[in-house]
Design an enzyme around this catalytic site. Structure first.
Site, PDB file in Angstrom:
ATOM      1  N   ARG A  71      -7.157   1.270   7.149  1.00 60.47           N
ATOM      2  CA  ARG A  71      -6.126   2.128   6.566  1.00 60.47           C
ATOM      3  C   ARG A  71      -6.601   2.968   5.370  1.00 60.47           C
ATOM      4  O   ARG A  71      -6.083   2.836   4.263  1.00 60.47           O
ATOM      5  CB  ARG A  71      -4.893   1.311   6.207  1.00 60.47           C
ATOM      6  CG  ARG A  71      -4.367   0.531   7.388  1.00 60.47           C
ATOM      7  CD  ARG A  71      -3.143  -0.239   7.058  1.00 60.47           C
ATOM      8  NE  ARG A  71      -1.953   0.591   6.982  1.00 60.47           N
ATOM      9  CZ  ARG A  71      -0.743   0.115   6.694  1.00 60.47           C
ATOM     10  NH1 ARG A  71      -0.578  -1.155   6.446  1.00 60.47           N
ATOM     11  NH2 ARG A  71       0.295   0.923   6.662  1.00 60.47           N
ATOM     12  N   ARG A 127       9.206  -8.804   3.579  1.00 63.16           N
ATOM     13  CA  ARG A 127       8.854  -7.455   3.120  1.00 63.16           C
ATOM     14  C   ARG A 127       9.658  -6.404   3.879  1.00 63.16           C
ATOM     15  O   ARG A 127       9.912  -5.331   3.339  1.00 63.16           O
ATOM     16  CB  ARG A 127       7.363  -7.194   3.362  1.00 63.16           C
ATOM     17  CG  ARG A 127       6.480  -8.022   2.482  1.00 63.16           C
ATOM     18  CD  ARG A 127       5.062  -7.622   2.658  1.00 63.16           C
ATOM     19  NE  ARG A 127       4.910  -6.184   2.415  1.00 63.16           N
ATOM     20  CZ  ARG A 127       3.747  -5.557   2.410  1.00 63.16           C
ATOM     21  NH1 ARG A 127       2.644  -6.240   2.641  1.00 63.16           N
ATOM     22  NH2 ARG A 127       3.678  -4.264   2.178  1.00 63.16           N
ATOM     23  N   ARG A 145       0.803  -1.216   0.000  1.00 63.35           N
ATOM     24  CA  ARG A 145       0.000   0.000   0.000  1.00 63.35           C
ATOM     25  C   ARG A 145       0.839   1.270   0.000  1.00 63.35           C
ATOM     26  O   ARG A 145       0.364   2.326  -0.422  1.00 63.35           O
ATOM     27  CB  ARG A 145      -1.026   0.004   1.116  1.00 63.35           C
ATOM     28  CG  ARG A 145      -0.470  -0.386   2.446  1.00 63.35           C
ATOM     29  CD  ARG A 145      -1.533  -0.416   3.490  1.00 63.35           C
ATOM     30  NE  ARG A 145      -2.243   0.836   3.541  1.00 63.35           N
ATOM     31  CZ  ARG A 145      -3.530   0.985   3.266  1.00 63.35           C
ATOM     32  NH1 ARG A 145      -4.284  -0.019   2.947  1.00 63.35           N
ATOM     33  NH2 ARG A 145      -4.074   2.179   3.323  1.00 63.35           N
TER      34      ARG A 145
HETATM   35  N1  EPU Z   1      -5.355   6.968   8.651  1.00 65.51           N
HETATM   36  C1  EPU Z   1      -6.588   7.470   8.274  1.00 65.51           C
HETATM   37  N2  EPU Z   1      -6.642   8.236   7.147  1.00 65.51           N
HETATM   38  C2  EPU Z   1      -5.548   8.524   6.392  1.00 65.51           C
HETATM   39  C3  EPU Z   1      -4.300   8.023   6.791  1.00 65.51           C
HETATM   40  C4  EPU Z   1      -4.236   7.244   7.937  1.00 65.51           C
HETATM   41  O1  EPU Z   1      -7.601   7.233   8.921  1.00 65.51           O
HETATM   42  O2  EPU Z   1      -5.688   9.233   5.375  1.00 65.51           O
HETATM   43  C5  EPU Z   1      -5.248   6.166   9.880  1.00 65.51           C
HETATM   44  C6  EPU Z   1      -4.791   4.737   9.609  1.00 65.51           C
HETATM   45  O3  EPU Z   1      -5.856   3.902   9.228  1.00 65.51           O
HETATM   46  C7  EPU Z   1      -4.172   4.370  10.928  1.00 65.51           C
HETATM   47  C8  EPU Z   1      -3.571   5.691  11.418  1.00 65.51           C
HETATM   48  O4  EPU Z   1      -4.250   6.708  10.687  1.00 65.51           O
HETATM   49  O5  EPU Z   1      -5.168   3.955  11.809  1.00 65.51           O
HETATM   50  C9  EPU Z   1      -2.071   5.865  11.197  1.00 65.51           C
HETATM   51  O6  EPU Z   1      -1.727   5.449   9.901  1.00 65.51           O
HETATM   52  P1  EPU Z   1      -0.505   6.052   9.083  1.00 65.51           P
HETATM   53  O7  EPU Z   1      -1.074   6.761   7.890  1.00 65.51           O
HETATM   54  O8  EPU Z   1       0.403   6.809   9.967  1.00 65.51           O
HETATM   55  O9  EPU Z   1       0.197   4.717   8.589  1.00 65.51           O
HETATM   56  P2  EPU Z   1       0.948   4.556   7.218  1.00 65.51           P
HETATM   57  O10 EPU Z   1       1.559   5.824   6.835  1.00 65.51           O
HETATM   58  O11 EPU Z   1       0.059   3.859   6.254  1.00 65.51           O
HETATM   59  C10 EPU Z   1       3.299   3.971   8.207  1.00 65.51           C
HETATM   60  C11 EPU Z   1       4.245   2.820   8.128  1.00 65.51           C
HETATM   61  C12 EPU Z   1       3.671   1.648   8.900  1.00 65.51           C
HETATM   62  C13 EPU Z   1       3.458   2.083  10.347  1.00 65.51           C
HETATM   63  C14 EPU Z   1       2.554   3.312  10.402  1.00 65.51           C
HETATM   64  C15 EPU Z   1       2.368   3.873  11.793  1.00 65.51           C
HETATM   65  C16 EPU Z   1       5.293   3.218   5.997  1.00 65.51           C
HETATM   66  C17 EPU Z   1       5.507   2.798   4.590  1.00 65.51           C
HETATM   67  N3  EPU Z   1       4.457   2.483   6.724  1.00 65.51           N
HETATM   68  O12 EPU Z   1       2.077   3.523   7.615  1.00 65.51           O
HETATM   69  O13 EPU Z   1       4.627   0.595   8.838  1.00 65.51           O
HETATM   70  O14 EPU Z   1       2.869   1.046  11.080  1.00 65.51           O
HETATM   71  O15 EPU Z   1       3.109   4.345   9.565  1.00 65.51           O
HETATM   72  O16 EPU Z   1       3.586   4.223  12.334  1.00 65.51           O
HETATM   73  O17 EPU Z   1       5.883   4.180   6.431  1.00 65.51           O
HETATM   74  C18 EPU Z   1       5.386  -1.608   8.974  1.00 65.51           C
HETATM   75  O18 EPU Z   1       6.516  -1.200   8.642  1.00 65.51           O
HETATM   76  O19 EPU Z   1       5.190  -2.786   9.408  1.00 65.51           O
HETATM   77  C19 EPU Z   1       4.247  -0.714   8.871  1.00 65.51           C
HETATM   78  C20 EPU Z   1       2.989  -1.150   8.853  1.00 65.51           C
END
Ligand code: EPU
Length: 418
Positions: free
Chosen positions: A123, A398, A94
């Site tokens: 997400r 991954r 994603r």
């Molecule tokens: N969220 C929303 N709306 C949005 C964006 C996020 O509701 O538009 C929610 C998500 O559903 C979640 C929370 O906000 O409940 C935080 O999500 P975030 O967007 O911060 O996660 P991400 O950017 O998709 C990154 C890391 C993840 C890590 C999270 C939290 C990357 C590529 N991925 O994901 O990494 O868990 O931040 O720190 O940077 C992993 O490496 O195993 C992994 C899942």
């Protein structure tokens, strides 16, 4: 028979192990190469399935890859061949959505498959889209794709409803080429966001406030190439420290940045783990018996959700009751049931897991459900009596580079069965 890991538990891990480059810093760094026609040279890129996936996506978009004599990766996107991130790649990973901001900024057009839910939660990407709309993009969802268009993005003030890591990164990458100043309020403060800002600054971007909740970006008309070293992976470092602690071992993790790990180190100490912290290394010694500790995941500098599963394996062996609360993802306790199959006593109720420590785990066949859950099962297997078989190892691959080789180097009995 698909690839699996076999672990004969009970070896005490000892020695030094070096941490690789951070997956979650490498992915936005590669996406940022779309912002210029000049070469971006990245040092310390980890060799991971997710890095391969985003590299394939960049190639589809017109990216050219080569290796520098010193091993660094050079990526250059002289002109864009496509504006589309296809479903096949976004559904595999994603974080592919990270090309949305840069594509829109460089060419004014982007078409990115809408990511679905995933094993750990729904997400959504509404905050990414809201921010891009505030920057003046016209955004629609058609046939499962986000279709975004803009003539030139215009600086604005965006207040994010919640802290999102890739959402903040997408907006920064859109704003660096926008006209005027963009202010992002409630920005993510993760070290990976700061690393992206550093890379963009080296490309000529004007960014203030990285690492704080208010970022200010003054758009420039053009960015150039640069050389950048990706930060060490704090989650890999943390996982290796837990491997030392859970086996009652003595492990020194090198090439780490201790200040990126403060919340984890504090919890490890609370659990009775002995730590010695130097500038770029952390020595960790496991106690005779671990103590329980409560933890709540939250955005940086809070306790990282990406270390929650590994910590659950550790606290499952503590002398008493620990309470773990997951506030970031709504379905990130899938490892609990697998750990219970190894003899753990964990009860989950909504966002909380009650972990009653047991004296030992027993080896068992277990199944990984996502990346960090796989790591937690490997850790439990290292401490367990007898043999553990972890299947669905592709989740692990991954985000961990040769984890079994690193663990073997510390004396673990772990093998990959092809
Ligand atoms: N969220 C929303 N709306 C949005 C964006 C996020 O509701 O538009 C929610 C998500 O559903 C979640 C929370 O906000 O409940 C935080 O999500 P975030 O967007 O911060 O996660 P991400 O950017 O998709 C990154 C890391 C993840 C890590 C999270 C939290 C990357 C590529 N991925 O994901 O990494 O868990 O931040 O720190 O940077 C992993 O490496 O195993 C992994 C899942």
């Amino acid at each position: 028979m698909p690839v699996r890991l076999e672990i004969e538990g009970g070896s005490r891990l000892e020695g030094h192990v070096a941490v690789g480059g951070a997956k979650n810093a490498a992915l936005p760094a590669l996406a940022a190469s779309l912002l210029t026609a000049e070469p971006v040279v990245l040092e310390n890129l980890p060799r991971l399935a997710d890095v391969t996936t985003i590299s394939r996506l960049l190639e589809l978009l017109g990216g050219e890859f080569s290796r520098e004599p010193d091993g660094a990766t050079r990526v250059q996107v002289p002109r864009l061949r496509s504006h589309e991130a296809p479903y096949e790649l976004v559904s595999t990973m994603r974080a592919s959505v990270l090309v949305l901001g840069p594509l829109l900024a460089r060419t004014g057009v982007a078409r990115v498959a809408l990511p679905g839910g995933c094993a750990i939660g729904l997400r959504p990407i509404d905050q990414h889209l809201k921010g891009l709309q505030r920057l003046g993009a016209d955004i629609g969802i058609e046939n499962g794709f986000v279709e975004a268009r803009a003539s030139r993005l215009k600086g604005c003030r965006v207040t994010l409803d919640l802290v999102t890591v890739t959402g903040t990164e997408n907006l920064i990458m859109a704003a660096v080429l926008a006209e005027g100043t963009t202010v992002i309020e409630n920005a993510a403060r993760e070290p990976e966001v700061v690393d992206l800002a550093r890379l963009l600054q080296a490309m000529g971007a004007r960014i203030d406030g990285a690492g704080t909740e208010r970022m200010e970006i003054l758009g420039v008309s053009e960015l150039g190439g640069c050389r950048h070293r990706v930060i060490p992976d704090r989650i890999e470092a943390g996982t290796l420290l837990v491997a030392g602690a859970i086996t009652g071992g003595d492990v020194t993790v090198t090439n780490a940045v201790p200040r990126h790990l403060s919340a984890l180190l504090a919890k490890l100490e609370e659990a009775g783990v002995l730590l010695e912290v130097a500038e770029d290394r952390i020595r960790c010694r496991g106690p005779e018996r671990l103590r329980p500790a409560d933890l709540i995941t939250s955005p940086f500098p809070g306790f990282p959700t990406d270390m929650q599963a590994q910590m659950m394996s550790l606290l499952g062996l503590a002398d008493g009751l620990s309470r773990i609360t997951e506030t970031i993802f709504e379905n990130r306790f899938m490892h609990a049931a697998e750990l219970n199959r190894m003899g753990a006593r964990i009860e989950t109720d909504g966002a909380t897991a009650l972990v009653r420590g047991v004296m030992h785990y027993q080896g068992a066949p277990v199944m990984a459900t996502d990346l960090r859950a796989s790591a937690s099962l490997v850790l439990a297997g290292l401490a367990a009596r007898g043999r553990t078989e972890v299947s669905r190892v592709y989740h692990l691959d991954r985000g961990y580079e040769a984890l079994e080789a690193k663990l073997q180097g510390l004396g673990a009995q772990i093998w990959r069965i092809p």
